[in-house]
Design a protein around this motif. Structure first.
Motif, PDB file in Angstrom:
ATOM      1  N   SER A 113       3.275  -3.860  -5.555  1.00 16.80           N
ATOM      2  CA  SER A 113       2.676  -2.585  -5.154  1.00 16.80           C
ATOM      3  C   SER A 113       2.054  -1.890  -6.351  1.00 16.80           C
ATOM      4  CB  SER A 113       3.737  -1.690  -4.492  1.00 16.80           C
ATOM      5  OG  SER A 113       4.254  -2.293  -3.333  1.00 16.80           O
ATOM      6  N   VAL A 131      -6.667   9.152   0.821  1.00 15.53           N
ATOM      7  CA  VAL A 131      -5.770   7.998   0.904  1.00 15.53           C
ATOM      8  C   VAL A 131      -6.463   6.820   1.568  1.00 15.53           C
ATOM      9  CG1 VAL A 131      -3.650   7.117   1.968  1.00 15.53           C
ATOM     10  CG2 VAL A 131      -3.636   9.320   0.789  1.00 15.53           C
ATOM     11  N   PRO A 144       1.862  -1.481   4.044  1.00 19.68           N
ATOM     12  CA  PRO A 144       1.962  -0.034   3.857  1.00 19.68           C
ATOM     13  C   PRO A 144       3.419   0.422   3.968  1.00 19.68           C
ATOM     14  CG  PRO A 144       0.277  -0.595   5.494  1.00 19.68           C
ATOM     15  CD  PRO A 144       1.070  -1.839   5.238  1.00 19.68           C
ATOM     16  N   ILE A 188      -9.081  -0.598  -2.382  1.00 16.54           N
ATOM     17  CA  ILE A 188      -8.065  -1.561  -2.823  1.00 16.54           C
ATOM     18  C   ILE A 188      -8.125  -2.815  -1.969  1.00 16.54           C
ATOM     19  CG2 ILE A 188      -5.579  -2.014  -2.867  1.00 16.54           C
ATOM     20  CD1 ILE A 188      -6.372  -0.372  -5.243  1.00 16.54           C
ATOM     21  N   LEU A 239       0.847  -1.196   0.000  1.00 14.48           N
ATOM     22  CA  LEU A 239       0.000   0.000   0.000  1.00 14.48           C
ATOM     23  C   LEU A 239       0.885   1.250   0.000  1.00 14.48           C
ATOM     24  CD1 LEU A 239      -2.743  -1.176   2.529  1.00 14.48           C
ATOM     25  CD2 LEU A 239      -2.869  -1.158   0.024  1.00 14.48           C
ATOM     26  N   ASP A 240       1.579   1.439  -1.116  1.00 16.06           N
ATOM     27  CA  ASP A 240       2.438   2.610  -1.310  1.00 16.06           C
ATOM     28  C   ASP A 240       1.577   3.730  -1.884  1.00 16.06           C
ATOM     29  OD1 ASP A 240       4.195   0.629  -0.662  1.00 16.06           O
ATOM     30  OD2 ASP A 240       5.396   0.753  -2.478  1.00 16.06           O
ATOM     31  N   SER A 241       0.675   4.210  -1.058  1.00 20.41           N
ATOM     32  CA  SER A 241      -0.447   5.019  -1.546  1.00 20.41           C
ATOM     33  C   SER A 241      -0.064   6.495  -1.665  1.00 20.41           C
ATOM     34  CB  SER A 241      -1.649   4.824  -0.635  1.00 20.41           C
ATOM     35  OG  SER A 241      -1.974   3.449  -0.566  1.00 20.41           O
ATOM     36  N   PHE A 277      -9.001   5.357  -0.833  1.00 21.71           N
ATOM     37  CA  PHE A 277      -8.292   4.579  -1.850  1.00 21.71           C
ATOM     38  C   PHE A 277      -7.877   3.225  -1.280  1.00 21.71           C
ATOM     39  CE2 PHE A 277      -4.124   3.393  -3.696  1.00 21.71           C
ATOM     40  CZ  PHE A 277      -4.491   3.241  -5.021  1.00 21.71           C
ATOM     41  N   ASN A 278      -7.222   3.240  -0.108  1.00 22.57           N
ATOM     42  CA  ASN A 278      -6.772   1.994   0.511  1.00 22.57           C
ATOM     43  C   ASN A 278      -7.936   1.052   0.789  1.00 22.57           C
ATOM     44  OD1 ASN A 278      -4.117   2.868   0.503  1.00 22.57           O
ATOM     45  ND2 ASN A 278      -4.065   3.408   2.662  1.00 22.57           N
ATOM     46  N   ILE A 297      -3.264   8.637  -6.772  1.00 24.97           N
ATOM     47  CA  ILE A 297      -4.567   8.006  -6.600  1.00 24.97           C
ATOM     48  C   ILE A 297      -5.578   8.663  -7.536  1.00 24.97           C
ATOM     49  CG2 ILE A 297      -4.025   7.420  -4.214  1.00 24.97           C
ATOM     50  CD1 ILE A 297      -5.936   9.550  -3.293  1.00 24.97           C
ATOM     51  N   THR A 316      -6.382   2.909   8.059  1.00 23.70           N
ATOM     52  CA  THR A 316      -6.197   1.801   7.116  1.00 23.70           C
ATOM     53  C   THR A 316      -5.917   0.492   7.842  1.00 23.70           C
ATOM     54  OG1 THR A 316      -5.396   3.248   5.331  1.00 23.70           O
ATOM     55  CG2 THR A 316      -4.762   0.918   5.240  1.00 23.70           C
ATOM     56  N   ILE A 359      -1.972  -1.731  -7.250  1.00 18.20           N
ATOM     57  CA  ILE A 359      -2.777  -0.607  -6.754  1.00 18.20           C
ATOM     58  C   ILE A 359      -2.900   0.539  -7.758  1.00 18.20           C
ATOM     59  CG2 ILE A 359      -2.200  -1.227  -4.381  1.00 18.20           C
ATOM     60  CD1 ILE A 359      -0.472   1.295  -4.213  1.00 18.20           C
TER      61      ILE A 359
END
Length: 275
Positions: free
Chosen positions: A238, A39, A59, A46, A21-23, A42-43, A28, A78, A242
């Motif tokens: 990653s 964020v 993460p 996903i 989760l390299d958000s 988004f997470n 995004i 998250t 995502i």
């Protein structure tokens, strides 16, 4: 989560996939930017789309730290969401910590006590007393950097004294500090050909393997050289999952990408007679 519980999840889901989760908020989908916490939203989408295909989430803490208090809030929401809805999933804090004892104790408390992570990545350069504070938590794991996938790995990790390279010394010496029940190793997928040598030193430990997909690592090569009787692998993807799509269908596409990897992993697990 202990060793056997993690292995049972791998067998149940027929997968050893870890989704990173390299958000990055700059990447995004734009339609999420008007939400209260883009964020986290988004997470959450996903995770809901990929949870049935993955056994771990990772993460990368840098993508949250860089946003200050707001980023930490997104991270906490998250990981709490994952643990509440998918408690069987292994959670990795990709924080790459490692400092003198008292500081390591505080880092360990932050991630393994105050947040529901199962594990944390740790840099071993400062030696035993920088690592052991993370090992004091029952059913929690240290994931020690051993052989990374970046080109700078050759600057130090391959330094050789006699017949032993530095990363081999790390693998050997660290087994005095922890066991296969509480210590894993990071080994980059772009170094897959080295996994055979690593397995000679650490035959039973789990290996966290980043670098598959966008970084060019081969899942088949990783399994060929690194899989053991308990699978012994968590392979991370990653960006390839995502950020596979930036439209309003991003979560659906992420789920499809995760399923593709899971099906490939299922074949490899059967080929190696793990299932």
């Amino acid at each position: 989560m202990n060793y056997q519980a993690l292995f049972e999840q791998i067998k149940k889901k027929k997968s050893f996939l870890c989704v990173g989760l390299d958000s990055d908020i700059k990447k995004i989908p734009s339609h999420l930017l008007d939400s209260e916490d883009p964020v986290f939203e988004f997470n959450k989408e996903i995770v809901d789309a990929t949870a049935e295909f993955t056994v771990a989430y990772k993460p990368n803490i840098a993508f949250y730290e860089c946003r200050g208090a707001q980023g930490w809030n997104s991270l906490e929401k998250t990981v709490n969401y994952i643990k509440e809805k998918y408690p069987e999933i292994f959670l990795i804090a990709d924080a790459k910590r490692g400092d003198i004892g008292n500081t390591s104790k505080m880092y360990a408390s932050a991630f393994l006590e105050n947040m529901p992570f199962d594990s944390i990545t740790v840099a071993p350069y400062m030696g035993e007393d920088s690592v052991t504070p993370f090992l004091e938590y029952k059913n929690k794991w240290v994931i020690l950097l051993a052989l990374t996938s970046n080109k700078g790995a050759f600057d130090l990790q391959f330094f050789q004294e006699g017949e032993q390279k530095l990363f081999e010394k790390v693998l050997e010496k660290s087994q005095d500090w922890g066991t296969k029940e509480n210590m894993m190793y990071v080994v980059g997928a772009t170094k897959a050909e080295m996994l055979g040598d690593i397995r000679k030193i650490a035959p039973d430990h789990f290996l966290l393997v980043p670098g598959v997909g966008a970084q060019g690592g081969s899942l088949q090569e990783v399994a060929k050289y690194g899989m053991n009787q308990s699978c012994g692998l968590l392979v991370n993807s990653s960006r390839g999952v995502i950020f596979a799509d930036a439209s309003e269908n991003f979560a659906k596409v992420a789920g499809e990408k995760a399923k593709e990897l899971q099906l490939e992993m299922e074949d490899l697990l059967k080929e190696k007679s793990v299932l």
